[in-house]
Design an enzyme around this catalytic site. Structure first.
Site, PDB file in Angstrom:
ATOM      1  N   TRP A 102      53.273  80.590  52.104  1.00 47.14           N
ATOM      2  CA  TRP A 102      53.331  81.698  53.062  1.00 47.14           C
ATOM      3  C   TRP A 102      52.884  81.258  54.450  1.00 47.14           C
ATOM      4  O   TRP A 102      53.451  81.695  55.455  1.00 47.14           O
ATOM      5  CB  TRP A 102      52.551  82.911  52.560  1.00 47.14           C
ATOM      6  N   ASP A 172      47.118  87.052  57.515  1.00 53.62           N
ATOM      7  CA  ASP A 172      48.102  87.636  56.602  1.00 53.62           C
ATOM      8  C   ASP A 172      47.374  87.965  55.299  1.00 53.62           C
ATOM      9  O   ASP A 172      47.212  87.116  54.434  1.00 53.62           O
ATOM     10  CB  ASP A 172      49.237  86.633  56.356  1.00 53.62           C
ATOM     11  N   LYS A 196      51.608  94.264  47.055  1.00 54.78           N
ATOM     12  CA  LYS A 196      50.701  93.497  46.202  1.00 54.78           C
ATOM     13  C   LYS A 196      49.507  94.375  45.791  1.00 54.78           C
ATOM     14  O   LYS A 196      49.264  94.582  44.629  1.00 54.78           O
ATOM     15  CB  LYS A 196      50.191  92.245  46.914  1.00 54.78           C
TER      16      LYS A 196
HETATM   17  C1  PLP Z   1      54.380  88.592  49.571  1.00 58.65           C
HETATM   18  C2  PLP Z   1      53.806  87.899  50.742  1.00 58.65           C
HETATM   19  C3  PLP Z   1      54.489  87.822  51.964  1.00 58.65           C
HETATM   20  C4  PLP Z   1      55.882  88.379  52.162  1.00 58.65           C
HETATM   21  O1  PLP Z   1      55.834  89.719  52.210  1.00 58.65           O
HETATM   22  P1  PLP Z   1      57.159  90.608  52.480  1.00 58.65           P
HETATM   23  O2  PLP Z   1      56.568  91.963  52.484  1.00 58.65           O
HETATM   24  O3  PLP Z   1      58.083  90.342  51.335  1.00 58.65           O
HETATM   25  O4  PLP Z   1      57.720  90.188  53.766  1.00 58.65           O
HETATM   26  C5  PLP Z   1      53.875  87.194  53.023  1.00 58.65           C
HETATM   27  N1  PLP Z   1      52.645  86.676  52.902  1.00 58.65           N
HETATM   28  C6  PLP Z   1      51.958  86.722  51.736  1.00 58.65           C
HETATM   29  C7  PLP Z   1      50.595  86.114  51.660  1.00 58.65           C
HETATM   30  C8  PLP Z   1      52.511  87.335  50.635  1.00 58.65           C
HETATM   31  O5  PLP Z   1      51.844  87.394  49.477  1.00 58.65           O
END
Ligand code: PLP
Length: 360
Positions: A102, A172, A196
Site C-alpha cells: 500500500w 493511511d 476494513k
Molecule cells: C484496502 C487498503 C487501501 C485501498 O483502499 P480502497 O478503499 O480500496 O481504495 C489502501 N491502503 C490500505 C492500507 C488498505 O488496507
C-alpha cells in the site's frame, strides 16, 4: 441463520449487533417511513444521522476542533492523489516511507504530482520490518511525510508514531483506524477506506487539519479539493449516505464496547493468541519481526505449502472462511479487525493446533 467467522481483509466482517440494528430499521428509519437509503442527504433525518456519526467519531478519537472530518468516496486510493494535490502547496516534493504494497501504491500515485523522496524502505527485508526512525533520510523541504501505519497485505504495523517536527504527517489508517487510540494532534491528515474497520465499502473517512485545507493546486478537480468538502459538510455532491449511516452505527457500537482503549486491549489479546499459536507450533510461520507484527492482519504459512488447499477446505468446514493469503504473498492471512469476535480467534487457534497435530 448461520454466520461464518469471516477473516477477509476487506470488505470485512461487521459487528453482528450493527447489522441487526440496520436490519430492524431497514424499511422505516425512526418512524420516518423511509429507509436511510431513500432519504435526501439534505433532509433533517439524514442530517441528524450524519451529525451524530461525526460527533461520535470525534469523541472516540478525541479529534480536536481544528480538524475537519470528511465523509467521502473514492477509497483510500483516491487519497493517494488528493494528499499531494492538497498538501504540496507550491513545494516540489514529499517524503514517503515504504513498508509494503500500500505504501508503494501511494508512492506511485504521488510521483504523478511531485518528486517523491523514499526516506526509508523495508523492501530489503521483503517488508517484514519497520525501518527505525533513526535511519530515515527525511528531506527538510518536503511538503509532508506519508506513511502506512498498518500494511494490510504484509501484516506489518507501526506500534509508534513518527516524530517529524513541523512537517505535516499523513497516515493511511485504512486497516487499523479505531483499533486503538491515536493522538490525532500528531497528524496533518489521516485517511481510511471504511471497509476494513469502519463500515461498508464506498465510504472514505478523512481527518484533516484546518491549515491544510484551501491550498490545493489550481488544476485540482473540484471533487479532489479538501476545501470543497470541508466547506459543504461533505455534501457538495451526494455523499455515500448508507455507508455514512452504517459507519455511525459502528461508532456507537465501539463507544458501547468502551471506546478505543477497550478495543486496543481486546485486539492485542486476540493478536497475541494467534501469534503464540503460530510461534509455538513448529508448523506455522509468520515472517514479520515481532516488534512490527500487525494486530489486524496476520499472514502465516504452513510447513508444507502442498497442504494449503487442504487447510483452507477443512477450515471452511469449521466455519472459518476467507483465510487464503493475498495473491502476491500466498499462504494464509487472518484479518482480525475489531468486529472479529474473540471466539473467532479462539476457534481458529483450536483448528490450527488440531490441523498441525494431524499433518505435522
Ligand atoms: C484496502 C487498503 C487501501 C485501498 O483502499 P480502497 O478503499 O480500496 O481504495 C489502501 N491502503 C490500505 C492500507 C488498505 O488496507
Amino acid at each position: 441463520m448461520s454466520r461464518i467467522y469471516n477473516f477477509s481483509a476487506g470488505p470485512a466482517v461487521l459487528p453482528e449487533e450493527v447489522l441487526q440494528h440496520a436490519r430492524e430499521e431497514m424499511l422505516d428509519w425512526n418512524g420516518s417511513g423511509m429507509s436511510v437509503m431513500e432519504m435526501s442527504h439534505r433532509g433533517k433525518e439524514f442530517m441528524s444521522i450524519a451529525e451524530r456519526a461525526e460527533a461520535d467519531l470525534r469523541e472516540l478519537m478525541a479529534i480536536p476542533a481544528n480538524y475537519k472530518v470528511l465523509f467521502l468516496q473514492g477509497g483510500a486510493s483516491a487519497q493517494f492523489a488528493m494528499v499531494p494535490l492538497n498538501l504540496l502547496r507550491g513545494k516540489k516534493g514529499a517524503d514517503y516511507i515504504n513498508t509494503g504494497m500500500w505504501s508503494k501504491k501511494a508512492i506511485d500515485e504521488a510521483k504523478r504530482f511531485c518528486a517523491v523522496n523514499v526516506a526509508a524502505s523495508s523492501e530489503a527485508t521483503k517488508f517484514t520490518s519497520i525501518p527505525p526512525q533513526a535511519e530515515w533520510k527525511l528531506d527538510p523541504s518536503a511538503a509532508y511525510v506519508h506513511y502506512t501505519p498498518n500494511e494490510t497485505i504484509g501484516g506489518v504495523e507501526f506500534h509508534w508514531v513518527p516524530q517529524i517536527g513541523d512537517v505535516p504527517l499523513v497516515a493511511d489508517l485504512s486497516s487499523t483506524m479505531l483499533s486503538r487510540p491515536v493522538d490525532v494532534t500528531k497528524f496533518g491528515v489521516i485517511y481510511a477506506g471504511a471497509q476494513k474497520n469502519i463500515g461498508p465499502a464506498g465510504l472514505t473517512v478523512v481527518i484533516v487539519r484546518d491549515d491544510l485545507i484551501g491550498g490545493a493546486d489550481a488544476k485540482t478537480p473540484v471533487m479532489f479539493d479538501y476545501k470543497t468538502h470541508a466547506d459543504n459538510g461533505s455534501m457538495y455532491n451526494t455523499p455515500p449516505t448508507y455507508g455514512w449511516y452504517l459507519a455511525g452505527l459502528v461508532f456507537q457500537h465501539v463507544k458501547k464496547q468502551g471506546g478505543l482503549k477497550a478495543m486496543a486491549a481486546v485486539n492485542q489479546r486476540k493478536a497475541q493468541k494467534l501469534y503464540d499459536a503460530i510461534d509455538n507450533s513448529g508448523f506455522y510461520k509468520n515472517p514479520v519481526e515481532k516488534s512490527a507484527r500487525s494486530w489486524m492482519n496476520v499472514p502465516f504459512t504452513l510447513a508444507n505449502a502442498d497442504l494449503d488447499k487442504t487447510f483452507l477446505a477443512e477450515a471452511a468446514k469449521a466455519n472459518l472462511k476467507t483465510l487464503e493469503g493475498h495473491r502476491s504473498v500466498g499462504g494464509m492471512r487472518a484479518s482480525i479487525y475489531n468486529a472479529m469476535p474473540e471466539a473467532g480467534v479462539d476457534t481458529l487457534v483450536d483448528f490450527m493446533r488440531d490441523f498441525a497435530r494431524r499433518n505435522g
